[in-house]
Design a protein around this motif. Structure first.
Motif, PDB file in Angstrom:
ATOM      1  N   ASP A  76       0.858  -1.262   0.001  1.00  0.00           N
ATOM      2  CA  ASP A  76      -0.211  -0.085  -0.091  1.00  0.00           C
ATOM      3  C   ASP A  76       0.756   1.383  -0.002  1.00  0.00           C
ATOM      4  OD1 ASP A  76      -1.920   1.833   0.203  1.00  0.00           O
ATOM      5  OD2 ASP A  76      -2.683   1.222   2.335  1.00  0.00           O
ATOM      6  N   GLU A  77       0.966   1.998  -1.159  1.00  0.00           N
ATOM      7  CA  GLU A  77       1.919   3.016  -1.237  1.00  0.00           C
ATOM      8  C   GLU A  77       1.264   4.168  -0.409  1.00  0.00           C
ATOM      9  OE1 GLU A  77       4.592   3.830  -3.088  1.00  0.00           O
ATOM     10  OE2 GLU A  77       5.104   1.644  -3.464  1.00  0.00           O
ATOM     11  N   ASN A  78      -0.128   4.291  -0.075  1.00  0.00           N
ATOM     12  CA  ASN A  78      -0.733   5.163   0.548  1.00  0.00           C
ATOM     13  C   ASN A  78      -0.223   5.109   2.041  1.00  0.00           C
ATOM     14  OD1 ASN A  78      -1.598   6.724  -1.506  1.00  0.00           O
ATOM     15  ND2 ASN A  78      -3.405   5.357  -1.730  1.00  0.00           N
ATOM     16  N   ALA A  79       0.153   4.012   2.475  1.00  0.00           N
ATOM     17  CA  ALA A  79       0.330   3.926   4.060  1.00  0.00           C
ATOM     18  C   ALA A  79       1.602   4.762   4.646  1.00  0.00           C
ATOM     19  CB  ALA A  79       0.597   2.225   4.382  1.00  0.00           C
ATOM     20  N   CYS A  80       1.408   4.960   5.515  1.00  0.00           N
ATOM     21  CA  CYS A  80       2.826   5.737   6.213  1.00  0.00           C
ATOM     22  C   CYS A  80       4.028   4.907   6.612  1.00  0.00           C
ATOM     23  CB  CYS A  80       2.474   6.755   7.014  1.00  0.00           C
ATOM     24  SG  CYS A  80       1.941   5.933   8.704  1.00  0.00           S
ATOM     25  N   GLY A  81       5.114   5.394   6.595  1.00  0.00           N
ATOM     26  CA  GLY A  81       6.346   4.746   7.120  1.00  0.00           C
ATOM     27  C   GLY A  81       6.128   3.876   8.435  1.00  0.00           C
ATOM     28  N   TYR A  82       5.300   4.631   9.356  1.00  0.00           N
ATOM     29  CA  TYR A  82       5.190   4.089  10.833  1.00  0.00           C
ATOM     30  C   TYR A  82       4.373   2.747  10.706  1.00  0.00           C
ATOM     31  CZ  TYR A  82       3.222   3.290  15.438  1.00  0.00           C
ATOM     32  OH  TYR A  82       3.020   2.854  16.680  1.00  0.00           O
ATOM     33  N   GLU A  83       3.233   2.926   9.714  1.00  0.00           N
ATOM     34  CA  GLU A  83       2.319   1.794   9.622  1.00  0.00           C
ATOM     35  C   GLU A  83       3.138   0.335   8.681  1.00  0.00           C
ATOM     36  OE1 GLU A  83      -2.144   3.427   8.626  1.00  0.00           O
ATOM     37  OE2 GLU A  83      -0.556   3.868   7.175  1.00  0.00           O
ATOM     38  N   LEU A  84       4.103   0.873   7.937  1.00  0.00           N
ATOM     39  CA  LEU A  84       4.982  -0.224   7.276  1.00  0.00           C
ATOM     40  C   LEU A  84       5.691  -0.716   8.420  1.00  0.00           C
ATOM     41  CD1 LEU A  84       5.835  -1.659   4.770  1.00  0.00           C
ATOM     42  CD2 LEU A  84       7.531   0.516   4.193  1.00  0.00           C
ATOM     43  N   SER A  85       6.374   0.009   9.170  1.00  0.00           N
ATOM     44  CA  SER A  85       7.294  -0.477  10.257  1.00  0.00           C
ATOM     45  C   SER A  85       6.659  -1.308  10.911  1.00  0.00           C
ATOM     46  CB  SER A  85       7.891   0.526  10.948  1.00  0.00           C
ATOM     47  OG  SER A  85       7.164   1.108  11.988  1.00  0.00           O
ATOM     48  N   CYS A  86       5.467  -1.226  11.466  1.00  0.00           N
ATOM     49  CA  CYS A  86       4.578  -2.052  12.389  1.00  0.00           C
ATOM     50  C   CYS A  86       4.403  -3.415  11.810  1.00  0.00           C
ATOM     51  CB  CYS A  86       3.256  -1.489  12.805  1.00  0.00           C
ATOM     52  SG  CYS A  86       3.592  -0.044  13.695  1.00  0.00           S
ATOM     53  N   GLU A  87       4.712  -3.646  10.410  1.00  0.00           N
ATOM     54  CA  GLU A  87       4.295  -4.894   9.771  1.00  0.00           C
ATOM     55  C   GLU A  87       5.497  -5.726  10.271  1.00  0.00           C
ATOM     56  OE1 GLU A  87       3.461  -4.851   5.771  1.00  0.00           O
ATOM     57  OE2 GLU A  87       2.027  -3.096   5.999  1.00  0.00           O
ATOM     58  N   PHE A  88       6.765  -5.211  10.620  1.00  0.00           N
ATOM     59  CA  PHE A  88       7.971  -5.938  10.713  1.00  0.00           C
ATOM     60  C   PHE A  88       8.632  -5.936  12.134  1.00  0.00           C
ATOM     61  CE2 PHE A  88       7.693  -5.049   6.261  1.00  0.00           C
ATOM     62  CZ  PHE A  88       7.886  -6.286   5.643  1.00  0.00           C
ATOM     63  N   VAL A  89       8.388  -4.795  12.969  1.00  0.00           N
ATOM     64  CA  VAL A  89       8.774  -4.470  14.372  1.00  0.00           C
ATOM     65  C   VAL A  89       7.618  -4.224  15.147  1.00  0.00           C
ATOM     66  CG1 VAL A  89      10.320  -2.931  15.547  1.00  0.00           C
ATOM     67  CG2 VAL A  89      10.804  -3.493  13.248  1.00  0.00           C
ATOM     68  N   PRO A  90       7.407  -4.873  16.365  1.00  0.00           N
ATOM     69  CA  PRO A  90       6.452  -4.542  17.243  1.00  0.00           C
ATOM     70  C   PRO A  90       6.423  -2.893  17.614  1.00  0.00           C
ATOM     71  CG  PRO A  90       7.596  -6.647  17.893  1.00  0.00           C
ATOM     72  CD  PRO A  90       8.468  -5.907  17.009  1.00  0.00           C
TER      73      PRO A  90
END
Length: 496
Positions: A76-90
């Motif tokens: 999802d290119e509209n997701a922010c970087g914080y949301e992306l990080s939560c997919e990999f880091v708690p």
């Protein structure tokens, strides 16, 4: 420390004419900061896919580590970087991501913007922050793309402080700056060298020099053995014929004695042929080990005047945004000018405008008789290589001959460009420009995705050809070898 063991791995893609890996065996250490090099299309990214379990081959792979790959797949290119990080880091460990971002010089506010709004450099640093904060051994696939020279130097410093990682890269300065092992995928072998790229290159050059010297010796030996085998075979034929002849006295020859004599001579001939075959087999093996850096062919044309172009007050606007403002620049025939500046300074925009891809304003002295060959930073084309050559009115056979020197195999030619790796696409565009006779070559990041041997081929040909070249390139080694002058875009200044 953890070991990664690969035993007799064989892998082919569905419909592949040849296997990517055939009986590959390796033992690797996760403490290593290992650079991975090799020709485009040889299997470096596939190797990462095997390690991470994205594809599976025959054989056994054992490791007690989980792997995390860069670049991250972004759904999802509209997701922010914080949301992306939560997919990999708690979420409770987001501080680790911010720590890595700070080490990379990335502002925390970037994590709260949509990924689609980030520059290539910001996107790269954001993903690096996430993968090094996550649990798992890090596999880095071409992280230097979209980073300018300063960004690449900063990345090398950042990686040099990490505990262990595997890095696919073609940037020689980065490999020297952060790696302590090199894994090289070569024509006939896969080799691990303890040391950085310069160490690997020195050892490879020594080995190739020894292989070439041995090859020369064997070729001389092969010629001598063939001549000896032919002489012995002739003697054997004559000796065999004597069994059925008549002596000058009128008596019959002793066939038993002459037959034994012919057999001894034939045995010597067979031994000579066997030694010749062994020499030829060893020569063939040596040729498989030697990476031939075949010279390319660039044929620039002489322009009728020394000045190729001159601009004053050069400006480019895209919509309401001013990309370039009041740039003054001139270039003479035979110069090789590097355009430098931070990401977003307008380097690519300047090349596009000179190539006639976008409109510009200002005083522009650019003769309509000036032939320009332009290679964009990226391009999309869905046809075959033959279609691409025809579109630019290039001789198809000549074009494919250049591609073959770039490492293209025969089975690559019928494929569509959209199915090829990014490195192969870049080579297709560069080979087209090499085939074009021009007064001025405009190349925008020509080495992006190119393997190291191809970079050296391009360097050597530019220096030998005397071509006039205006280029953008973040590979420090290439720019230092090629540029006769550097122009800093952004404040209008320039330096030699």
């Amino acid at each position: 420390m953890s070991l990664i063991q690969l035993d007799h791995i064989t892998f082919s893609y569905p419909g592949g004419l040849v296997p990517v890996f055939d009986d590959l065996s390796l033992q690797l250490d996760t403490d290593w900061k290992m650079g991975i090099i090799g020709r485009n299309g040889i299997g470096k990214s596939t190797f990462f896919a095997l390690l991470s379990g994205e594809v599976r081959g025959e054989g056994r792979l054992t490791c007690d580590q989980d792997f995390i790959r860069f670049p991250i797949a972004i759904s999802d290119e509209n997701a922010c970087g914080y949301e992306l990080s939560c997919e990999f880091v708690p979420e409770r460990e987001f501080w680790k991501v911010l720590r890595e971002a700070d080490l990379l010089g990335l502002s925390a506010e970037v994590f709260y913007r949509p990924v689609s709004t980030l520059s290539g450099g910001e996107r790269t640093k954001l993903q690096l922050s996430i993968v090094f904060a996550a649990d798992g051994f890090v596999l880095l696939d071409e992280p230097t793309d979209h980073l300018d020279r300063a960004g690449r130097e900063a990345l090398a410093r950042y990686l040099s402080r990490k505990h262990g990682f595997f890095l696919v890269s073609h940037d020689r300065a980065v490999l020297d700056g952060c790696c302590d092992h090199i894994l090289s995928f070569e024509k006939s072998a896969v080799r691990v060298t303890h040391g950085n790229y310069t160490v690997w290159r020195s050892e490879r050059d020594k080995q190739e020099q020894a292989d070439r010297s041995r090859k020369d010796q064997l070729e001389k030996e092969r010629v001598r053995l063939r001549e000896a085998a032919n002489r012995i075979a002739d003697w054997s034929d004559r000796a065999e014929g004597e069994k059925f002849g008549t002596l000058s006295s009128g008596l019959r020859a002793d066939r038993g004695y002459l037959g034994a004599k012919a057999a001894r001579v034939m045995k010597r001939a067979t031994a000579a042929r066997d030694r010749t075959a062994r020499a030829e087999s060893e020569i063939s093996g040596l040729l498989k080990n030697i990476e031939e850096n075949e010279p390319l062919c660039l044929s620039p044309e002489k322009f009728f005047r020394e000045s190729l172009l001159s601009v004053r007050g050069f400006s480019v606007c895209i919509g309401e945004e001013i990309i370039l403002r009041d740039l003054s620049f001139s270039m003479r025939q035979g110069e090789r000018v590097a355009l430098a500046g931070i990401n977003g300074a307008g380097k690519s925009t300047f090349l596009k405008a000179l190539a006639g891809e976008i409109p510009a304003e200002g005083e522009i002295d650019l003769s309509p008789r000036l032939k320009i060959s332009y290679v964009p930073q990226t391009f999309i084309y869905d046809g075959t290589l033959a279609d691409y050559a025809a579109e630019y009115s290039i001789d198809e056979s000549y074009y494919k001959a250049i591609l073959a020197k770039f490492g293209f195999a025969r089975h690559d030619f019928p494929r569509r460009l959209s199915e090829m790796s990014e490195g192969q696409k870049k080579k297709a565009a560069l080979a087209r420009s090499l085939c074009e006779r021009a007064h001025l070559y405009l190349w925008d990041e020509p080495l992006n995705y190119l393997d190291i041997l191809s970079r050296e081929q391009v360097e050597n040909e530019i220096l030998d050809s005397g071509a006039s070249l205006l280029f953008v390139e973040h590979d420090a080694v290439f720019s230092e070898k090629i540029a006769t002058r550097t122009v800093l875009i952004g404040n209008g200044s320039e330096k030699s």
